[in-house]
Design a protein around this motif. Structure first.
Motif, PDB file in Angstrom:
ATOM      1  N   TYR A   1      43.746  52.270  46.946  1.00 30.91           N
ATOM      2  CA  TYR A   1      45.141  51.987  46.645  1.00 30.91           C
ATOM      3  C   TYR A   1      45.349  50.679  45.893  1.00 30.91           C
ATOM      4  O   TYR A   1      46.463  50.374  45.493  1.00 30.91           O
ATOM      5  N   GLY A   2      44.302  49.922  45.727  1.00 31.99           N
ATOM      6  CA  GLY A   2      44.487  48.659  45.041  1.00 31.99           C
ATOM      7  C   GLY A   2      43.182  47.989  44.689  1.00 31.99           C
ATOM      8  O   GLY A   2      42.100  48.481  45.014  1.00 31.99           O
ATOM      9  N   SER A   3      43.293  46.846  44.016  1.00 32.28           N
ATOM     10  CA  SER A   3      42.132  46.057  43.607  1.00 32.28           C
ATOM     11  C   SER A   3      42.290  44.648  44.138  1.00 32.28           C
ATOM     12  O   SER A   3      43.403  44.158  44.358  1.00 32.28           O
TER      13      SER A   3
ATOM     14  N   VAL B   1      41.917  31.781  45.981  1.00 30.39           N
ATOM     15  CA  VAL B   1      42.637  32.756  46.787  1.00 30.39           C
ATOM     16  C   VAL B   1      42.202  34.158  46.377  1.00 30.39           C
ATOM     17  O   VAL B   1      41.681  34.373  45.286  1.00 30.39           O
ATOM     18  N   ALA B   2      42.411  35.101  47.282  1.00 30.85           N
ATOM     19  CA  ALA B   2      42.131  36.506  47.006  1.00 30.85           C
ATOM     20  C   ALA B   2      43.450  37.242  46.862  1.00 30.85           C
ATOM     21  O   ALA B   2      44.347  37.101  47.706  1.00 30.85           O
ATOM     22  N   LEU B   3      43.584  38.022  45.806  1.00 33.86           N
ATOM     23  CA  LEU B   3      44.824  38.742  45.528  1.00 33.86           C
ATOM     24  C   LEU B   3      44.586  40.237  45.691  1.00 33.86           C
ATOM     25  O   LEU B   3      43.754  40.818  45.003  1.00 33.86           O
ATOM     26  N   LYS B   4      45.304  40.845  46.609  1.00 34.81           N
ATOM     27  CA  LYS B   4      45.229  42.295  46.777  1.00 34.81           C
ATOM     28  C   LYS B   4      46.418  42.908  46.049  1.00 34.81           C
ATOM     29  O   LYS B   4      47.560  42.804  46.482  1.00 34.81           O
ATOM     30  N   LYS B   5      46.135  43.547  44.918  1.00 30.52           N
ATOM     31  CA  LYS B   5      47.191  44.094  44.070  1.00 30.52           C
ATOM     32  C   LYS B   5      47.141  45.616  44.113  1.00 30.52           C
ATOM     33  O   LYS B   5      46.098  46.227  43.883  1.00 30.52           O
ATOM     34  N   LEU B   6      48.260  46.251  44.419  1.00 30.65           N
ATOM     35  CA  LEU B   6      48.324  47.704  44.433  1.00 30.65           C
ATOM     36  C   LEU B   6      48.206  48.237  43.015  1.00 30.65           C
ATOM     37  O   LEU B   6      48.666  47.604  42.055  1.00 30.65           O
ATOM     38  N   HIS B   7      47.589  49.391  42.884  1.00 37.85           N
ATOM     39  CA  HIS B   7      47.543  50.047  41.581  1.00 37.85           C
ATOM     40  C   HIS B   7      48.974  50.357  41.130  1.00 37.85           C
ATOM     41  O   HIS B   7      49.880  50.544  41.947  1.00 37.85           O
TER      42      HIS B   7
ATOM     43  N   LEU C   1      49.379  40.798  47.495  1.00 40.64           N
ATOM     44  CA  LEU C   1      49.297  39.862  48.610  1.00 40.64           C
ATOM     45  C   LEU C   1      48.352  38.739  48.218  1.00 40.64           C
ATOM     46  O   LEU C   1      47.345  38.968  47.551  1.00 40.64           O
ATOM     47  N   VAL C   2      48.654  37.524  48.675  1.00 36.25           N
ATOM     48  CA  VAL C   2      47.810  36.363  48.394  1.00 36.25           C
ATOM     49  C   VAL C   2      47.150  35.943  49.699  1.00 36.25           C
ATOM     50  O   VAL C   2      47.805  35.435  50.606  1.00 36.25           O
ATOM     51  N   TYR C   3      45.821  36.218  49.793  1.00 40.00           N
ATOM     52  CA  TYR C   3      45.060  35.932  51.004  1.00 40.00           C
ATOM     53  C   TYR C   3      44.190  34.687  50.838  1.00 40.00           C
ATOM     54  O   TYR C   3      43.885  34.261  49.721  1.00 40.00           O
ATOM     55  N   GLU C   4      43.764  34.175  51.966  1.00 46.51           N
ATOM     56  CA  GLU C   4      42.698  33.171  51.976  1.00 46.51           C
ATOM     57  C   GLU C   4      41.414  33.812  51.436  1.00 46.51           C
ATOM     58  O   GLU C   4      41.093  34.948  51.798  1.00 46.51           O
TER      59      GLU C   4
END
Length: 570
Positions: free
Chosen positions: A453-455, A467-473, A516-519
């Motif tokens: 569902y995302g990258s 930071v790690a960014l979880k971006k939905l397709h 989302l912006v994760y650690e």
């Protein structure tokens, strides 16, 4: 009168000396002329031989010394012809090559050229030859005994051809020989004992033939021997006890033969031996003490070996003792061997069985149930942990389903106009434009993982923090059905503060962009680290990891559900 006689005698002497000097001068000049003519003739013969061989391929024959793969001496005579120097010749028969035209040839390497026919006996005219390599061709017939006349040879390699017949015993005359490779042919008959007279032999490879008889005891005299390969033949008899004298031996391969008897105990004392393969024979008796200490690769499978495994274990990296009659307990030192196969033996089951892969023990007596002082504690802890996660999941599911989302995040407003985005940040230093700039509008170069569902992207914000960014397709971000799941994930993660759960720094809601912006975690996911043994070892956990190996998947599933509570909503 007397003076007149003396003058006449002096004149005659002078004439004699001058005549003699003239004769000597003429002789020297004639010899030089003949030598020049001889050299010129020799060079012409070399050129003619190259032309006749059909190897010229459009090259200028007058400049043959400049061809790639041909080396000449200072006099312009060929001393080396080598395809290893990128010298290509078309497929032809070796007999088309005139060996007699190259009296100064030192190196002849014609490997992998699809050469056909037999090896001509005229090869013996290359009396200065030191290196002969005709490997990987289609040569047939027998090895000419005339090769034995080339006493300057240091290397003979005719491997990977279709040669037949026996190995000439006269090869024992090649006193300078250091390497003899005859493997992968159709050679038959016994191995000549006279090969044991080659005092300078360092490598002997006779594998993949149809040789029979026994291993000559004279091989024990090859004091410089470093590698001996006799595998895949029909060799019988026992391993000579004289092998204990091969102090420089590093690799020994006698596998896939009919060798019987015991393994000489002296082999275990060869301190330089690192590779030993005597599998697929009919050997019996114990494993000599010292073999597992000195060697790093040991293959003894498919024999009739008995007794215990020696307890002295060195830096073994590969050990296969399968399909024997070994018994007793398993030395604890074998736990450190990366590859181990002791299946189909008669080992006594004990606690040492614990920790070994099950496939390494197949065919032995049933192993006891493995236990450790950590097992009960670990299982109880895991059960409590799983219950906690499952309970938490259902609580979060209830919150997500029955409780409306807070208006402070502006979720309801987004559903009305579809163009509201929010940034929440604990220190106010992360902004939407910083994220876009740091990832160059989510360029593929910054992508470190992709899911259904995302990258996930890695970015460095102006503060210097990764930071790690979880971006939905895009397809998901534009689909209203995914909006609620995304919103609830934000809801849960913004309220969680736990040292074992990565921290949420911020989020973005937009009708064409959700992320989302994760650690950022340097070591990646827990699943990755547990799935790869090397990475799991770097976590520096104790052997309790082995105990929970079968249960960690459940915890991972619970964790995933906990972090994505509405991804399974009905």
């Amino acid at each position: 009168m007397t003076n007149s006689g003396c003058n006449l005698l002096a004149l005659m002497k002078l004439i004699f000396v001058d005549t003699l000097f003239a004769l000597v001068l003429l002789t020297v000049m004639s010899a030089n002329t003949m030598m020049v003519a001889s050299n010129s003739s020799s060079l012409n013969e070399e050129q003619k031989a190259l032309l006749h061989s059909g190897w010229t391929e459009g090259r200028d024959i007058s400049k043959h010394c400049n061809w790639t793969g041909i080396v000449c001496n200072d006099a312009g005579s060929v001393i080396e012809i080598s395809t290893r120097r990128y010298f290509f010749i078309p497929p032809s028969e070796l007999r088309n090559f005139n060996f007699t035209a190259f009296p100064n040839l030192i190196r002849l390497e014609l490997t992998g050229l699809e050469l056909k026919g037999t090896i001509p006996s005229e090869i013996s005219t290359l009396t200065k030859l030191m290196y002969l390599d005709l490997s990987s061709n289609y040569l047939e017939g027998e090895l000419p005994t005339s090769i034995s006349n080339l006493t300057q040879l240091k290397l003979v390699n005719v491997a990977s051809n279709f040669l037949r017949g026996v190995i000439p015993s006269t090869f024992g005359q090649l006193k300078c020989l250091a390497q003899l490779s005859l493997h992968s042919n159709n050679l038959e008959g016994p191995i000549p004992e006279r090969l044991g007279y080659l005092k300078h032999l360092e490598q002997l490879t006779l594998s993949n033939n149809s040789l029979n008889g026994s291993i000559p005891s004279t091989f024990g005299q090859l004091e410089d021997l470093e590698s001996l390969s006799l595998d895949s033949n029909h060799i019988e008899g026992s391993i000579p006890v004289e092998f204990e004298n091969l102090f420089h031996l590093k690799a020994l391969d006698l596998s896939h033969n009919n060798i019987s008897g015991v393994i000489p105990s002296g082999i275990g004392q060869l301190s330089r031996l690192s590779t030993l393969d005597i599998s697929n024979n009919s050997l019996k008796g114990p494993i000599p003490f010292g073999i597992l200490y000195h060697c790093s690769y040991v293959q003894l499978s498919n024999n009739f070996l008995s007794g215990h495994i020696p307890s002295q274990i060195g830096n073994l990296s590969y050990l296969d003792l399968s399909n024997n009659s070994l018994s007793g307990s398993i030395p604890e030192g074998l736990h450190s061997v990366p590859y181990l196969n002791i299946s189909y033996n008669s080992f006594v089951p004990d606690t040492h069985f614990c920790g070994f892969p099950s496939e390494a023990l197949i065919g032995n007596k049933q192993s006891p149930s493995c236990s450790s002082p950590y097992s009960t504690i670990a299982l109880v802890s895991l059960a409590a942990l799983n219950c906690f996660f499952i309970t938490t999941v259902f609580i979060w599911l209830g919150i997500g389903v029955f409780c409306p989302l807070q208006r402070e995040y502006g979720f309801e407003e987004r559903s009305k106009n579809g163009d509201i985005f929010s940034i929440w940040n604990y220190d106010g230093k992360i902004a939407f434009k910083d994220i876009i700039k740091a990832t160059e509008d989510f360029d593929i170069r910054y992508c470190i993982g992709t899911g259904a569902y995302g990258s996930v992207y890695k970015a460095q914000v102006p503060s210097g923090r990764n930071v790690a960014l979880k971006k939905l397709h895009n397809a998901e971000s534009e689909n209203p059905s995914f909006y609620k799941s995304f919103s609830n994930e934000v809801k849960v993660l913004t309220e969680i503060r736990h040292r074992n759960i990565i921290r949420l720094h911020g989020f973005c809601l937009h009708n064409s962009c959700m992320f989302l912006v994760y650690e950022y975690m340097e070591k990646g996911s827990l699943f990755y680290n547990l799935a790869i043994d090397e990475e799991a070892q770097e976590l520096n956990w104790s052997k309790r990891v082995n105990i929970i190996k079968g249960l960690h998947l459940l915890s991972l599933i619970c964790t995933i559900i906990a972090l994505h509570p509405l991804s399974i909503e009905m």
